[in-house]
Write a protein that holds these residues in place. Structure first.
Motif, short mmCIF file in Angstrom:
data_model
loop_
_atom_site.label_atom_id
_atom_site.label_comp_id
_atom_site.label_asym_id
_atom_site.label_seq_id
_atom_site.Cartn_x
_atom_site.Cartn_y
_atom_site.Cartn_z
N MET A 244 23.31 25.58 12.19
CA MET A 244 22.32 24.55 12.54
C MET A 244 23.01 23.25 12.95
O MET A 244 22.50 22.53 13.81
CB MET A 244 21.35 24.34 11.39
N ILE A 248 21.96 21.43 16.31
CA ILE A 248 21.30 20.11 16.28
C ILE A 248 22.11 19.09 17.09
O ILE A 248 21.56 18.14 17.63
CB ILE A 248 21.04 19.64 14.82
N THR A 249 23.44 19.31 17.19
CA THR A 249 24.25 18.36 17.96
C THR A 249 24.42 18.81 19.42
O THR A 249 25.09 18.13 20.19
CB THR A 249 25.67 18.20 17.34
N ARG A 288 23.27 25.66 20.67
CA ARG A 288 21.88 25.42 21.02
C ARG A 288 21.54 26.20 22.28
O ARG A 288 22.32 26.20 23.23
CB ARG A 288 21.64 23.93 21.25
N LEU A 293 15.64 23.22 21.42
CA LEU A 293 15.10 23.58 20.10
C LEU A 293 13.58 23.59 20.18
O LEU A 293 12.98 22.70 20.77
CB LEU A 293 15.56 22.57 19.05
N LEU A 317 16.62 20.29 11.41
CA LEU A 317 16.71 20.84 12.77
C LEU A 317 15.38 20.67 13.50
O LEU A 317 15.34 20.26 14.67
CB LEU A 317 17.09 22.32 12.67
N ARG A 320 14.19 17.59 15.43
CA ARG A 320 14.64 17.33 16.80
C ARG A 320 14.12 18.37 17.80
O ARG A 320 14.56 18.43 18.94
CB ARG A 320 16.18 17.29 16.82
N SER A 379 21.09 18.48 4.42
CA SER A 379 20.13 18.33 5.51
C SER A 379 20.22 16.91 6.08
O SER A 379 20.04 16.70 7.28
CB SER A 379 18.70 18.64 5.04
N LEU A 382 23.11 16.84 8.46
CA LEU A 382 22.75 17.41 9.77
C LEU A 382 21.97 16.40 10.60
O LEU A 382 22.25 16.19 11.78
CB LEU A 382 21.90 18.68 9.60
N ALA A 383 20.98 15.77 9.96
CA ALA A 383 20.18 14.77 10.69
C ALA A 383 21.09 13.64 11.17
O ALA A 383 20.98 13.19 12.32
CB ALA A 383 19.08 14.22 9.78
N ALA A 386 23.07 14.21 14.31
CA ALA A 386 22.28 14.19 15.55
C ALA A 386 21.70 12.82 15.83
O ALA A 386 21.12 12.59 16.89
CB ALA A 386 21.17 15.23 15.45
#
Ligand code: UD1
Length: 421
Positions: A244, A248-249, A288, A293, A317, A320, A379, A382-383, A386
């Motif tokens: 992920m 996400i990036t 991706r 997404l 994820l 976005r 999480s 991850l956010a 991005a």
């Protein structure tokens, strides 16, 4: 307390080594209590929870060696059980400490384990562990916040039907049953890959187990287990998390030393949501999809369903994605602590009971955030990867419980991430 700073907006590219599964290593370590001969475990991740289990086992009489030449190998040897109490301080810190209950009872005939109490993701009782052990003949009392279990005449095999498929209860009962007299059948057992992995470890130690990884596990008790060697399976949650991170990036990561099928239903869900996954041997390439997404509904389920331990990352994820995603948590109450933090970064999320409706936004923005459990913290990472601008993530010790060298792995793939003391 350490903090992590992330400057978002860099597409991740490169290879990331996936380690052994923390949730398989912890029960396998506890299994060392079942024998007086050494148990050698390979691919044990170097994470704080493993350190906590190591300390607990040492208190109980297990000698733990970490051969300097083999980074992820542990040699555990318990010639004699010296102590049968798992104290509050350790159980409070890590619920998986409860996994010493079955092995202690089977080998030493007694165990005293602190009740875990509440944790950030809900009440999480251990009634199923205790009821199952009682079926195997244990006498169980609660005294001063401790479970006191004894089996003065030893454990004997029984048919145990779990009212719900608890991972920890299945593991505790499977370990206890290896040294019980006669045959034990666990029905409606949890089917997580970590259970199959623990069974492989126990079989290497001489246990007789059939059906692990299915709903019905049969264990034929034996008088004595011997030592053995076992290599822990790859961490499916770490795998899903980095897959992920790639998506996400908008980058591409080659995840080395892992397998797609360990993800269960999450593999399909991720692909539907726009995370391309290409498996080749023990590698998985994640990127991706060119279509971007896409908002995708998901409900957490016991394996092979979508793992609750990937829910928070999936929510990040979906923040976005194009369109909306309905995410329903069915395993744990109260596992949405990441929601308000993600919202501080610009996410649009509405929670109704066990369901979160996530509406994708064109951009997340960096902010100071904090998390209260392991998967919630990652999480936020991850956010942050991005997001536009800088995110400061506090209470990093949650991450260290379950992710080995997270910042180094991400930084090597091009993330701008650093830890501040
Ligand atoms: C394990 C994992 C954890 C993961 C979880 C679900 C480890 C160390 N931890 O936790 O990362 O999120 O599986 O996949 O492997 N329950 C009861 N009574 C019990 C035991 C459980 O009601 O005696 C309930 C729990 O509250 C929960 C559900 O059963 O609602 C599943 O929990 P369980 O599978 O036991 O989780 P753990 O083994 O604690």
């Amino acid at each position: 307390m350490d903090r992590i700073l992330v400057e978002g907006g860099k597409a991740l590219r490169g290879r990331i080594e996936i380690g052994g599964a923390k949730n398989a290593a912890l029960p396998a370590m506890a299994a060392s209590l079942l024998t007086d001969a050494p148990l050698v475990l390979d691919r044990v991740p170097d994470v704080v929870d493993v350190g906590t289990m190591r300390r607990l086992l040492q208190m109980l009489g297990v000698e733990v060696r970490h051969p300097p030449a083999a980074a992820h190998r542990l040699v555990l040897h318990c010639p004699e059980v010296l102590e049968t109490t798992a104290p509050y301080d350790l159980v409070r810190r890590m619920r998986a400490s409860v996994l010493v209950l079955g092995p202690l009872l089977a080998r030493a005939g007694r165990a005293r384990v602190s009740m875990p109490g509440g944790c950030a993701i809900g009440p999480r009782p251990i009634d199923l562990h205790l009821e199952g052990l009682a079926r195997l003949g244990a006498e169980i009392r609660l005294e001063g916040g401790y479970v006191e279990a004894t089996a003065p005449r030893g454990l004997r095999g029984a048919v145990i039907r779990l009212p719900k498929p608890s991972v920890g209860a299945t593991e505790n009962l499977m370990m206890a049953a290896t040294l019980a007299r006669g045959t034990t059948v666990i029905e409606e057992a949890a089917q997580e890959p970590e259970i199959e992995d623990l069974a492989r470890c126990l079989v290497a130690m001489g246990a007789r187990i059939a059906g692990a990884g299915t709903k019905r596990i049969e264990i034929e008790g034996t008088e004595r287990l011997h030592g053995g060697e076992h290599r822990i399976l790859p961490d499916r949650i770490e795998t899903g998390t980095y897959a992920m991170a790639a998506a996400i990036t908008g980058g591409e990561l080659e995840l080395v030393g892992t397998r797609l099928e360990l993800l269960g239903a999450a593999a399909e869900v991720l692909q539907e949501a726009g995370v391309e996954l290409v498996a080749e041997g023990d590698r998985l390439t994640a990127r991706r999809s060119p279509r971007g997404l896409v908002g995708t509904d998901v409900m957490t389920r016991p394996f092979p369903g979508f793992a609750t331990d990937l829910q928070a990352q999936f929510m990040a994820l979906m923040c976005r994605a194009e369109g909306a995603a309905m995410i329903t948590e069915t395993i744990f109450e109260n596992r949405f602590m990441h929601v308000p933090e993600l919202m501080r970064m610009g996410a649009r999320i509405t929670v109704h009971g066990p369901t979160a409706l996530v509406r994708g936004v064109p951009e997340l923005t960096g902010a100071p955030v904090m998390a209260t459990d392991l998967r919630a913290s990652v999480s936020l990472v991850l956010a942050a990867l991005a997001a536009r601008g800088e995110t400061e993530i506090n209470r990093v010790y949650h991450l260290d419980r379950g992710y080995e060298r997270l910042e180094q792995k991400l930084a090597a793939a091009g993330a701008s991430i650093q830890r501040l003391p």
